[in-house]
Design an enzyme around this catalytic site. Structure first.
Site, PDB file in Angstrom:
ATOM      1  CE  LYS A   9      -3.859  -2.210   2.410  1.00  0.00           C
ATOM      2  NZ  LYS A   9      -4.701  -2.128   3.633  1.00  0.00           N
ATOM      3  CE1 TYR A  49      -9.197  -2.556   0.524  1.00  0.00           C
ATOM      4  CE2 TYR A  49      -8.682  -0.589  -0.746  1.00  0.00           C
ATOM      5  CZ  TYR A  49      -8.275  -1.644   0.056  1.00  0.00           C
ATOM      6  OH  TYR A  49      -6.949  -1.778   0.391  1.00  0.00           O
ATOM      7  CG  ASN A 112      -3.341  -2.682   6.942  1.00  0.00           C
ATOM      8  OD1 ASN A 112      -3.146  -2.347   5.778  1.00  0.00           O
ATOM      9  ND2 ASN A 112      -4.393  -3.393   7.304  1.00  0.00           N
ATOM     10  CG  HIS A 115      -5.215  -6.219  -0.106  1.00  0.00           C
ATOM     11  ND1 HIS A 115      -6.385  -6.314   0.619  1.00  0.00           N
ATOM     12  CD2 HIS A 115      -5.385  -6.991  -1.218  1.00  0.00           C
ATOM     13  CE1 HIS A 115      -7.229  -7.093  -0.040  1.00  0.00           C
ATOM     14  NE2 HIS A 115      -6.645  -7.505  -1.155  1.00  0.00           N
ATOM     15  CD  GLU A 126      -8.485  -8.811  -3.669  1.00  0.00           C
ATOM     16  OE1 GLU A 126      -9.082  -8.188  -2.780  1.00  0.00           O
ATOM     17  OE2 GLU A 126      -7.550  -9.607  -3.426  1.00  0.00           O
TER      18      GLU A 126
END
Length: 147
Positions: A9, A49, A112, A115, A126
């Site tokens: 990310k 998402y 975080n 992913h 995805e």
């Protein structure tokens, strides 16, 4: 061999952690079969998402994931989905074990670092969202017979 989608990310890219994260995936025996540095559009982020659309944190999630470049990956290996999820650690870095990517580098539940797909169905969706068939390679590594 199983394939899964993973993403470093914007916080991982901005903090210079790309090589550290890739090293963990490769050291575990996963093979990178597709990889690209890219800027995610708001439209793509909303598709990615979509399952979080009605959650309170959705707008913040979209703002964050589109805030800078990401590294999109397709990883291949035995039980790749489960292996990546274990390497990544708990979604909340404060609950993630030390030695996991999120436990070592994550800051908050939103920031975080990485992913990883949570199921075979998510991985397929995805991968198709981020890569065309021609961008995913199939190749043998000398080390594959040892893994």
């Amino acid at each position: 061999m199983e394939r899964t989608f993973a993403m470093i990310k914007p916080d991982g890219v901005q903090r210079g952690l790309i090589s550290d994260i890739l090293k963990r995936y490769e050291s575990k025996g996963l093979k990178i079969v597709a990889m690209k540095l890219m800027q995610i559009s708001e439209e793509m982020a909303r598709k990615h998402y979509a399952k979080h659309l009605n959650k309170d944190f959705f707008p913040e999630l979209i703002r964050f994931i589109t805030s800078g470049p990401v590294v999109a990956l397709v990883l291949e290996g035995d039980n790749a989905i489960e292996v990546v999820r274990k390497l990544n650690g708990e979604t909340n870095p404060q609950k993630a074990s030390l030695g996991t990517i999120r436990g070592d580098f994550g800051i908050s539940k939103t920031k975080n670092i990485v992913h990883g797909s949570d199921s075979k169905e998510s991985a397929e969706r995805e991968i198709q969202l981020f890569f065309s068939e021609s961008e995913i390679l199939s190749y043998e590594r000398a080390i594959d017979e040892w893994l």
